[in-house]
Design an enzyme around this catalytic site. Sequence first.
Site, PDB file in Angstrom:
ATOM      1  N   LYS A 145       0.805  -1.279  -0.082  1.00  0.00           N
ATOM      2  CA  LYS A 145       0.014   0.043   0.087  1.00  0.00           C
ATOM      3  C   LYS A 145       0.876   1.368  -0.039  1.00  0.00           C
ATOM      4  O   LYS A 145       2.135   1.246   0.594  1.00  0.00           O
ATOM      5  CB  LYS A 145      -0.938   0.057   1.249  1.00  0.00           C
ATOM      6  CG  LYS A 145      -1.998   0.979   1.103  1.00  0.00           C
ATOM      7  CD  LYS A 145      -3.130   0.105   0.360  1.00  0.00           C
ATOM      8  CE  LYS A 145      -4.467   0.877   0.512  1.00  0.00           C
ATOM      9  NZ  LYS A 145      -5.341  -0.145   0.038  1.00  0.00           N
ATOM     10  N   GLY A 171     -17.939   8.145  -2.083  1.00  0.00           N
ATOM     11  CA  GLY A 171     -16.629   7.960  -3.139  1.00  0.00           C
ATOM     12  C   GLY A 171     -17.045   7.097  -4.186  1.00  0.00           C
ATOM     13  O   GLY A 171     -18.135   6.345  -4.242  1.00  0.00           O
ATOM     14  N   ASN A 172     -16.005   6.376  -4.655  1.00  0.00           N
ATOM     15  CA  ASN A 172     -15.826   5.412  -5.696  1.00  0.00           C
ATOM     16  C   ASN A 172     -16.624   4.092  -5.006  1.00  0.00           C
ATOM     17  O   ASN A 172     -17.521   3.270  -5.806  1.00  0.00           O
ATOM     18  CB  ASN A 172     -14.769   4.766  -5.901  1.00  0.00           C
ATOM     19  CG  ASN A 172     -14.477   4.235  -7.254  1.00  0.00           C
ATOM     20  OD1 ASN A 172     -15.297   4.136  -8.001  1.00  0.00           O
ATOM     21  ND2 ASN A 172     -13.451   3.491  -7.289  1.00  0.00           N
ATOM     22  N   GLY A 184     -18.571   3.836  -1.900  1.00  0.00           N
ATOM     23  CA  GLY A 184     -19.885   3.949  -1.308  1.00  0.00           C
ATOM     24  C   GLY A 184     -20.937   4.143  -2.389  1.00  0.00           C
ATOM     25  O   GLY A 184     -22.046   3.597  -2.257  1.00  0.00           O
ATOM     26  N   TYR A 185     -20.732   4.986  -3.290  1.00  0.00           N
ATOM     27  CA  TYR A 185     -21.629   5.510  -4.449  1.00  0.00           C
ATOM     28  C   TYR A 185     -22.122   4.075  -5.096  1.00  0.00           C
ATOM     29  O   TYR A 185     -23.515   3.884  -5.265  1.00  0.00           O
ATOM     30  CB  TYR A 185     -20.821   6.511  -5.431  1.00  0.00           C
ATOM     31  CG  TYR A 185     -21.948   6.606  -6.480  1.00  0.00           C
ATOM     32  CD1 TYR A 185     -23.342   7.034  -6.526  1.00  0.00           C
ATOM     33  CD2 TYR A 185     -21.353   6.125  -7.813  1.00  0.00           C
ATOM     34  CE1 TYR A 185     -24.102   7.155  -7.452  1.00  0.00           C
ATOM     35  CE2 TYR A 185     -22.315   6.260  -8.989  1.00  0.00           C
ATOM     36  CZ  TYR A 185     -23.541   6.755  -8.824  1.00  0.00           C
ATOM     37  OH  TYR A 185     -24.437   6.876  -9.859  1.00  0.00           O
TER      38      TYR A 185
HETATM   39  N1  GLU Z   1      -7.162   0.108  -3.030  1.00  0.00           N
HETATM   40  C1  GLU Z   1      -8.166  -0.969  -3.293  1.00  0.00           C
HETATM   41  C2  GLU Z   1      -8.058  -1.628  -2.063  1.00  0.00           C
HETATM   42  O1  GLU Z   1      -7.861  -1.406  -0.730  1.00  0.00           O
HETATM   43  C3  GLU Z   1      -7.638  -1.853  -4.345  1.00  0.00           C
HETATM   44  C4  GLU Z   1      -6.234  -2.168  -4.610  1.00  0.00           C
HETATM   45  C5  GLU Z   1      -5.960  -2.841  -5.835  1.00  0.00           C
HETATM   46  O2  GLU Z   1      -6.784  -2.956  -6.773  1.00  0.00           O
HETATM   47  O3  GLU Z   1      -4.764  -3.220  -5.891  1.00  0.00           O
HETATM   48  O4  GLU Z   1      -8.488  -2.815  -2.055  1.00  0.00           O
END
Ligand code: GLU
Length: 420
Positions: free
Chosen positions: A106, A220-221, A223-224
């Site tokens: 991350k 956002g992406n 929740g919506y």
């Molecule tokens: N940020 C998203 C998550 O927390 C997607 C991560 C990804 O597609 O690599 O799962």
Amino acid sequence: MSVLIDPYEEAKKQLRETVELLGLGEDVYEALAVPERLVQVRIPVRMDDGTVKTFIGWRSQHNSALGPYKGGIRYHPDTTANEVIALSMWMTWKCSLAGLPYGGGKGGVRVDPKKLSIKELERLSRGYFAAISEIVGEDLDIPAPDVYTNPQVMAWYLDEYSKIKRGFYFGVVTGKPVELGGLMTRVISTGLGTAITAKEAAKRVLGGVEGRTVAVQGFGNVGYYAALFLEEMGARVVAVSDSRGGIFNPDGLHIPDVMEFKNKTGTVVGYPKAQRHVSNEEILELKVDVLVPSAIENVITKSNAKNVKAKVISEGANGPTTVEAEKILTEMGVVIVPDILANAGGVIMSHIEWVNNRMGGWITEEEARRKLEERMMNSFNNVWKFWESKLDQKKHNLRAAAYAVAVDRVVKAMKLKGVL
Ligand code: GLU
């Protein structure tokens, strides 16, 4: 909201409980409690007024037992190294649980992107990606969108990386715009997955999602689309919120209409067809059947858990429920579909996109969506079966089952490689 509770401490507590549940040793806990690598970078950005502002970013590579690190990059003013580490650990479990050939990673930049112009955002994004370019790669670490990052940001990452590496590596990031090798379905995939798991849990706990009331925190992406699909599935979405506050209508909100309003005004607050305003705290305590926290971590804590009225929680966000809150909710009989299951749709679609890139483009949008739905259902059923057959449901929630399955797979891979 998340200032006092350290998500990394929460993630370690969850790991500790799983290691104990599986009867594994301290050596396993120690090997999994720390990331394999944590990189901090300094990002100087030339602002539009000519001054230079310096931002700090991180990339945490938690575990690569199952494959290259995978996970999004968030831009948020409260992001810390510990938050990024916790999120990378959760990615390890998420990818493992979904059966993907990925480890967990991350990234995060401490910034309020709403205060930047589009050009400043581009310079920041290029600067950050250039700074981590040595440790990412199609077979090494594959970033994606997360809180306040989107396909446009991925396009800048891809372009910056292509310049540095002097080649076109489509698979270095996922969640890209369609024109650059992304899939249209990626944008809806996390929210769709969250809605599917909410529906499946509601089926078992409440006899179905149709006609059930739902509150969604975060518009956002995730929740919506969670709200949109739950509405499509026949649920009554009575409340939604964004960072500025929420709205409530007991007769149900019309989600596309709310989005149209938000697109015009920048927030759901003030939506004319709402009966009243609700705060981001209050939305969690509304008398609804299903609660979908889809904003940020640590919003359901030991101080408000007992006020939750929902019988099903589907975690669209990462880490919205603290360990102590979960104990209270479990005693109350609330079924929690944990983040590593409920919001896995995003990374599952990322995998489909990544495979598609590396195959030179072979999948249709319909096939991609079908594969996503199939994998979400399989994951959900596996976890539910494990929970019902192997755990005391009064003591353990679905998270314990999901973690047991996910951690076990990672540990087995580490043992096979001789790391453990
Ligand atoms: N940020 C998203 C998550 O927390 C997607 C991560 C990804 O597609 O690599 O799962």
